[in-house]
Design a protein around this motif. Structure first.
Motif, PDB file in Angstrom:
ATOM      1  N   PRO A   1       5.412  11.872 -35.944  1.00 44.85           N
ATOM      2  CA  PRO A   1       5.483  10.707 -35.202  1.00 44.85           C
ATOM      3  C   PRO A   1       5.287  11.110 -34.123  1.00 44.85           C
ATOM      4  CG  PRO A   1       7.390  10.738 -36.398  1.00 44.85           C
ATOM      5  CD  PRO A   1       7.431  12.489 -35.958  1.00 44.85           C
ATOM      6  N   VAL A   2       5.552  11.348 -33.329  1.00 45.81           N
ATOM      7  CA  VAL A   2       4.970  11.224 -31.862  1.00 45.81           C
ATOM      8  C   VAL A   2       4.385  12.738 -31.178  1.00 45.81           C
ATOM      9  CG1 VAL A   2       5.892  10.828 -29.176  1.00 45.81           C
ATOM     10  CG2 VAL A   2       6.088   9.779 -31.127  1.00 45.81           C
ATOM     11  N   LEU A   3       5.528  13.763 -30.838  1.00 48.10           N
ATOM     12  CA  LEU A   3       4.903  15.064 -30.918  1.00 48.10           C
ATOM     13  C   LEU A   3       6.486  16.461 -31.137  1.00 48.10           C
ATOM     14  CD1 LEU A   3       2.393  15.894 -28.659  1.00 48.10           C
ATOM     15  CD2 LEU A   3       4.598  16.225 -26.527  1.00 48.10           C
ATOM     16  N   ASN A   4       5.798  17.631 -31.417  1.00 52.19           N
ATOM     17  CA  ASN A   4       6.532  18.359 -31.795  1.00 52.19           C
ATOM     18  C   ASN A   4       7.749  17.914 -30.731  1.00 52.19           C
ATOM     19  OD1 ASN A   4       5.525  19.363 -34.219  1.00 52.19           O
ATOM     20  ND2 ASN A   4       4.213  20.928 -32.419  1.00 52.19           N
ATOM     21  N   GLY A   5       8.780  17.856 -32.353  1.00 52.62           N
ATOM     22  CA  GLY A   5      10.676  18.105 -31.550  1.00 52.62           C
ATOM     23  C   GLY A   5      11.149  16.802 -31.054  1.00 52.62           C
ATOM     24  N   LEU A   6       9.917  16.079 -31.008  1.00 57.11           N
ATOM     25  CA  LEU A   6      10.627  14.457 -29.868  1.00 57.11           C
ATOM     26  C   LEU A   6      10.680  13.111 -30.729  1.00 57.11           C
ATOM     27  CD1 LEU A   6       8.333  13.711 -26.700  1.00 57.11           C
ATOM     28  CD2 LEU A   6       9.653  15.607 -27.229  1.00 57.11           C
ATOM     29  N   THR A   7      11.877  13.296 -30.759  1.00 59.86           N
ATOM     30  CA  THR A   7      12.731  11.811 -31.813  1.00 59.86           C
ATOM     31  C   THR A   7      12.056  10.284 -30.945  1.00 59.86           C
ATOM     32  OG1 THR A   7      14.481  13.336 -32.314  1.00 59.86           O
ATOM     33  CG2 THR A   7      14.765  10.549 -32.395  1.00 59.86           C
ATOM     34  N   PRO A   8      11.617   9.827 -31.567  1.00 60.82           N
ATOM     35  CA  PRO A   8      10.820   8.581 -31.313  1.00 60.82           C
ATOM     36  C   PRO A   8      12.027   7.157 -31.662  1.00 60.82           C
ATOM     37  CG  PRO A   8       9.410   8.697 -33.573  1.00 60.82           C
ATOM     38  CD  PRO A   8      10.628   9.932 -33.318  1.00 60.82           C
ATOM     39  N   GLY A   9      11.635   6.094 -31.263  1.00 60.53           N
ATOM     40  CA  GLY A   9      11.935   5.394 -31.184  1.00 60.53           C
ATOM     41  C   GLY A   9      11.153   4.138 -32.415  1.00 60.53           C
ATOM     42  N   SER A  10      11.818   3.100 -32.648  1.00 59.54           N
ATOM     43  CA  SER A  10      11.161   2.768 -33.970  1.00 59.54           C
ATOM     44  C   SER A  10       9.420   1.586 -33.618  1.00 59.54           C
ATOM     45  CB  SER A  10      11.775   1.142 -34.518  1.00 59.54           C
ATOM     46  OG  SER A  10      13.087   1.640 -34.899  1.00 59.54           O
ATOM     47  N   GLY A  11       9.489   1.547 -31.966  1.00 61.76           N
ATOM     48  CA  GLY A  11       8.808   0.782 -31.161  1.00 61.76           C
ATOM     49  C   GLY A  11       7.467   2.458 -31.009  1.00 61.76           C
ATOM     50  N   SER A  12       7.844   2.987 -30.874  1.00 62.90           N
ATOM     51  CA  SER A  12       7.028   4.196 -30.515  1.00 62.90           C
ATOM     52  C   SER A  12       6.058   4.949 -31.879  1.00 62.90           C
ATOM     53  CB  SER A  12       6.941   5.380 -29.185  1.00 62.90           C
ATOM     54  OG  SER A  12       8.555   5.536 -29.850  1.00 62.90           O
ATOM     55  N   ALA A  13       7.057   4.867 -32.430  1.00 62.18           N
ATOM     56  CA  ALA A  13       7.577   5.689 -33.770  1.00 62.18           C
ATOM     57  C   ALA A  13       5.803   5.040 -34.908  1.00 62.18           C
ATOM     58  CB  ALA A  13       7.702   5.795 -35.085  1.00 62.18           C
ATOM     59  N   HIS A  14       5.683   3.457 -34.719  1.00 58.70           N
ATOM     60  CA  HIS A  14       4.932   2.229 -35.075  1.00 58.70           C
ATOM     61  C   HIS A  14       3.369   2.213 -34.320  1.00 58.70           C
ATOM     62  CE1 HIS A  14       7.987   0.914 -38.469  1.00 58.70           C
ATOM     63  NE2 HIS A  14       6.788   0.427 -38.505  1.00 58.70           N
ATOM     64  N   LEU A  15       3.745   2.495 -33.269  1.00 56.41           N
ATOM     65  CA  LEU A  15       3.233   2.654 -32.398  1.00 56.41           C
ATOM     66  C   LEU A  15       1.855   3.330 -32.979  1.00 56.41           C
ATOM     67  CD1 LEU A  15       2.994   1.970 -28.885  1.00 56.41           C
ATOM     68  CD2 LEU A  15       1.631   0.460 -29.776  1.00 56.41           C
TER      69      LEU A  15
ATOM     70  N   THR B   1      10.387  -7.648 -42.403  1.00 56.14           N
ATOM     71  CA  THR B   1      11.804  -9.156 -42.186  1.00 56.14           C
ATOM     72  C   THR B   1      12.615  -9.411 -41.133  1.00 56.14           C
ATOM     73  OG1 THR B   1      12.729  -7.900 -43.304  1.00 56.14           O
ATOM     74  CG2 THR B   1      11.866  -8.966 -44.871  1.00 56.14           C
ATOM     75  N   TYR B   2      12.164  -8.029 -40.525  1.00 52.59           N
ATOM     76  CA  TYR B   2      13.218  -8.177 -39.391  1.00 52.59           C
ATOM     77  C   TYR B   2      12.406  -8.229 -37.820  1.00 52.59           C
ATOM     78  CZ  TYR B   2      16.962  -5.873 -41.260  1.00 52.59           C
ATOM     79  OH  TYR B   2      18.384  -5.656 -41.360  1.00 52.59           O
ATOM     80  N   PRO B   3      13.094  -8.406 -36.684  1.00 52.09           N
ATOM     81  CA  PRO B   3      11.772  -9.191 -35.433  1.00 52.09           C
ATOM     82  C   PRO B   3      11.808  -7.964 -34.855  1.00 52.09           C
ATOM     83  CG  PRO B   3      14.786  -9.881 -35.464  1.00 52.09           C
ATOM     84  CD  PRO B   3      14.619  -9.118 -36.629  1.00 52.09           C
ATOM     85  N   MET B   4      12.435  -7.313 -34.429  1.00 52.82           N
ATOM     86  CA  MET B   4      11.024  -5.590 -33.834  1.00 52.82           C
ATOM     87  C   MET B   4      10.135  -5.430 -34.430  1.00 52.82           C
ATOM     88  SD  MET B   4      13.108  -2.750 -31.931  1.00 52.82           S
ATOM     89  CE  MET B   4      11.590  -2.115 -33.222  1.00 52.82           C
ATOM     90  N   TYR B   5      10.337  -5.645 -35.809  1.00 54.88           N
ATOM     91  CA  TYR B   5       8.719  -5.000 -36.096  1.00 54.88           C
ATOM     92  C   TYR B   5       7.435  -6.148 -36.758  1.00 54.88           C
ATOM     93  CZ  TYR B   5      12.253  -1.447 -37.008  1.00 54.88           C
ATOM     94  OH  TYR B   5      13.502  -1.012 -36.932  1.00 54.88           O
ATOM     95  N   LYS B   6       8.469  -7.429 -36.401  1.00 57.26           N
ATOM     96  CA  LYS B   6       7.274  -9.054 -35.969  1.00 57.26           C
ATOM     97  C   LYS B   6       7.099  -8.319 -34.963  1.00 57.26           C
ATOM     98  CE  LYS B   6       8.116 -13.748 -37.042  1.00 57.26           C
ATOM     99  NZ  LYS B   6       8.663 -14.118 -37.136  1.00 57.26           N
ATOM    100  N   GLY B   7       7.574  -7.911 -33.879  1.00 59.46           N
ATOM    101  CA  GLY B   7       7.167  -8.220 -32.208  1.00 59.46           C
ATOM    102  C   GLY B   7       6.258  -7.402 -32.425  1.00 59.46           C
ATOM    103  N   ILE B   8       6.438  -5.977 -32.690  1.00 57.03           N
ATOM    104  CA  ILE B   8       5.039  -4.807 -32.565  1.00 57.03           C
ATOM    105  C   ILE B   8       4.157  -5.766 -33.490  1.00 57.03           C
ATOM    106  CG2 ILE B   8       5.616  -3.794 -34.926  1.00 57.03           C
ATOM    107  CD1 ILE B   8       5.751  -0.895 -32.446  1.00 57.03           C
ATOM    108  N   SER B   9       3.920  -5.878 -34.355  1.00 58.85           N
ATOM    109  CA  SER B   9       2.429  -6.112 -35.430  1.00 58.85           C
ATOM    110  C   SER B   9       2.256  -7.798 -34.647  1.00 58.85           C
ATOM    111  CB  SER B   9       3.047  -6.992 -36.364  1.00 58.85           C
ATOM    112  OG  SER B   9       4.068  -8.442 -36.919  1.00 58.85           O
ATOM    113  N   LYS B  10       3.354  -7.983 -33.790  1.00 60.35           N
ATOM    114  CA  LYS B  10       2.175  -9.708 -32.925  1.00 60.35           C
ATOM    115  C   LYS B  10       1.398  -8.654 -31.628  1.00 60.35           C
ATOM    116  CE  LYS B  10       5.004 -13.422 -32.950  1.00 60.35           C
ATOM    117  NZ  LYS B  10       6.239 -14.540 -32.765  1.00 60.35           N
ATOM    118  N   LEU B  11       2.359  -7.515 -31.415  1.00 59.60           N
ATOM    119  CA  LEU B  11       1.879  -6.430 -30.009  1.00 59.60           C
ATOM    120  C   LEU B  11       0.682  -6.733 -30.243  1.00 59.60           C
ATOM    121  CD1 LEU B  11       3.192  -6.510 -27.265  1.00 59.60           C
ATOM    122  CD2 LEU B  11       3.452  -3.597 -27.957  1.00 59.60           C
TER     123      LEU B  11
END
Lengths: 407, 407
Positions: B57-71, B255-265
């Motif tokens: 998702p982001v870099l070897n060994g880094l656990t991402p939050g949903s926002g950064s993983a989606h970006l 269906t979830y606000p946060m993902y709606k948020g990132i898609s609008k961003l």
């Protein structure tokens, strides 16, 4: 990456053991690699329960020296931190060095004079005994203590190896030390003139030339060690410590000076090992277990036999390690990782650029992909093929010592 | 990469569907992963005809939050674009935010007073009902409308969640908002003081502290929601839109606000979904099919059950998705991609850094490498193991929407 990783480091403290089988990676010779040929029931069992992959030590196709390969394993970008052989040897021999010191790795060697030229006849002076080495170093210390107001010192290493330090009156930067090694790398050739490799290094170049002449004059009556080849001129590097980067108390369990050197350079405490065998190292590990969070456990002989082209003995070292592995596993580290710093295939008799198998065992491992700890089996693992500098990311992740990145 | 990719974008327009099964990647638990345990005849059939691989998702060994993983999935370098939780929640709740706004994610929570100290006894105030949430937010809106001339607003989220926005008289930059989260992350502890994490953020720190006190005073008579923990203070990020980058009309089906948020961003049109099931999302997809070029279709529950450690239910969501897959395939997208934003192994009950399987089906797929859509099978695919930010390159390539690079 250093900054990012430090920012993500959480408050957890778990125990990590990194075992480095120096130069463990091999090539089929003719059919099996050293790891494939070795009988390793314990490693096999562990591999089945571990996450696996392979690392490229520095960059695709680049064959690393031991120093840069180790920096990479410790999470430093080996392309940004260039560390000379001289400083590693000096640190390994417990020599006090400061930013005012230039450290040089030396080899006692044998030369003969032929038509007013010097010819190197033995680059290692017949691998002289440690005792002989000490006698020669004593002579040099007596005869050469200053060159142009620069303090000179000599320190004995193992067999033909020694370290020479020059103490300047001001801090040196690495560009001032870019001077040619005098070792011609082959016998039957003249030593190389230590010419300056840029404008800034003219001063150091002249001093090293004087040093070479003084050493030759001091030893001209010796039969074997009548000359010294010099290389790895290096200043003290500015490098963040392991503790600064990872907030961990770290210890190294090593038996060879250079590896002691590199572990001290990154700020590890080098623990005393009461002998040279892997069992002695295990003893030290057990003793130190409580006091430290991260252990670097270095096994040298896989590389040495690889360099000698001795497939069978390299395989033997792997098997010896396998026998001791159950005792290591019993210590119950939160993360147990096994890899090499680079490959040293017996078929090539030298370091190589080939990827090195990696195994990480923790409660967070994706296991079930590899049946053995071998080049081919580890390549099936979910760590994939990664640059060595990312190994520490994986170890910290498995130890749950990094917070989530981003929202 | 953004500039390069935009320069190569040709005039073609093809239809791409990106399905994100949130947190779909798993670990063997004890032998099979969630994807391996699920009965997925349709996915299996599709995998055999698709190109596969895995993404980090982001870099070897880094656990991402949903926002950064989606970006990352959307082709942005998650290390360059850091987006706070507050702004994602705000956008997801359709709150109007501008560069003058600071957005904060809040949790209603329960505290008790003990020896003049506040102790958090429930970080989520018993997950209060949406109705209760609205009642509490109404109180706050009435009692707190300004702090030092800064306009304050509160917006209800789901259960214990809410968003607070502060409207300043000038644009804020992200360093001015580097203030400590007040959530202690554990119950039985004091809330954390919102201290400034650098010199620039002292002003915001003081305002957030006042806000915390005002909220406490306004809610002190409540039984459950008598406090609020605040985090993810964030300003509106400057980020190029999906259309600017890829010249595509894009829609999100979430269906979830946060993902709606990132898609609008990133400038997607968030389509109305008439219910919370995957079938409802499919209905929306069918309706919007003609109007858009690129669809982001997000399935949340795989992650939720992973976080709960509920292996069986996570597997169930994968099977539910499999049942609906034939209807999706019938729509005949030029490119159909299935992956996750990150792994959420039920064994770990949390996001993790492990690679995520990827499947891309188009007429340009290199197929025949993987028998199923699982971690191990996808790793055999020709996409290899790649950083998530390259996914969009592959999707555009499969859609024939990028010109040749170089002469």
């Amino acid at each position: 990456m250093h900054q990012l990783r430090s920012n993500l480091r959480n408050e957890k403290s778990n125990k990590i053991l990194l075992i480095v089988l120096d130069g463990v990676g091999g090539l089929p010779f003719p059919k099996l690699t050293e790891l494939e040929a070795a009988r390793t029931p314990n490693l096999d069992k562990l591999a089945k329960k571990s996450e696996t992959g392979s690392h490229v030590p520095v960059l695709n196709g680049l064959t690393p020296g031991s120093g840069s390969a180790h920096l990479s394993l410790f999470g430093y970008d080996p392309l940004s931190f260039d560390i000379g052989r001289g400083i590693l040897e000096a640190l390994g021999l417990d020599v006090e060095v400061t930013p005012y010191h230039l450290s040089i790795r030396g080899n006692f060697s044998t030369v003969k004079e032929e038509k007013k030229k010097l010819i190197v006849t033995d680059r290692r002076a017949g691998r002289l005994s440690n005792q002989e080495n000490k006698r020669i170093v004593k002579i040099l210390k007596q005869k050469i203590s200053k060159i142009d107001n620069i303090k000179v010192d000599f320190i004995s290493g193992i067999e033909h190896r020694f370290v020479c330090t020059l103490k300047f009156s001001k801090k040196l930067n690495s560009s001032e030390c870019l001077v040619a090694d005098t070792d011609p790398e082959n016998e039957g050739m003249e030593p190389i003139y230590p010419k300056n490799l840029n404008k800034n290094s003219l001063k150091v170049s002249k001093i090293i030339n004087k040093l070479t002449i003084l050493i030759r004059n001091s030893l001209s009556k010796e039969k074997k060690a009548n000359y010294a080849l010099l290389r790895g001129y290096s200043v003290y590097p500015l490098i963040p410590t392991f503790n600064q980067l990872y907030k961990m108390k770290t210890a190294s369990i090593v038996t060879y000076p250079m590896y002691k050197g590199i572990s001290k350079l990154v700020g590890m405490t080098s623990l005393n090992v009461p002998g040279s065998s892997i069992s002695h190292q295990l003893e030290t590990l057990k003793k130190g277990y409580k006091k430290y969070d991260f252990f670097y456990f270095h096994i040298k002989k896989t590389d040495s036999y690889g360099e000698d082209g001795n497939f069978k003995k390299k395989t033997g070292v792997i098997e010896d390690f396998d026998k001791i592995l159950p005792d290591i596993i019993k210590l119950n580290f939160d993360v147990l990782a096994i890899t090499g710093d680079h490959s040293t295939p017996a078929r090539m008799k030298s370091h190589s650029w080939h990827p090195v198998p990696v195994l990480i065992n923790s409660k967070n491992s994706f296991y079930g992909t590899s049946k053995r700890f071998t080049e081919k089996e580890c390549q099936k693992g979910t760590l994939g093929l990664f640059e060595g500098k990312y190994l520490m990311n994986f170890l910290l992740a498995h130890a749950e010592m990094l917070s989530k990145f981003g929202a």
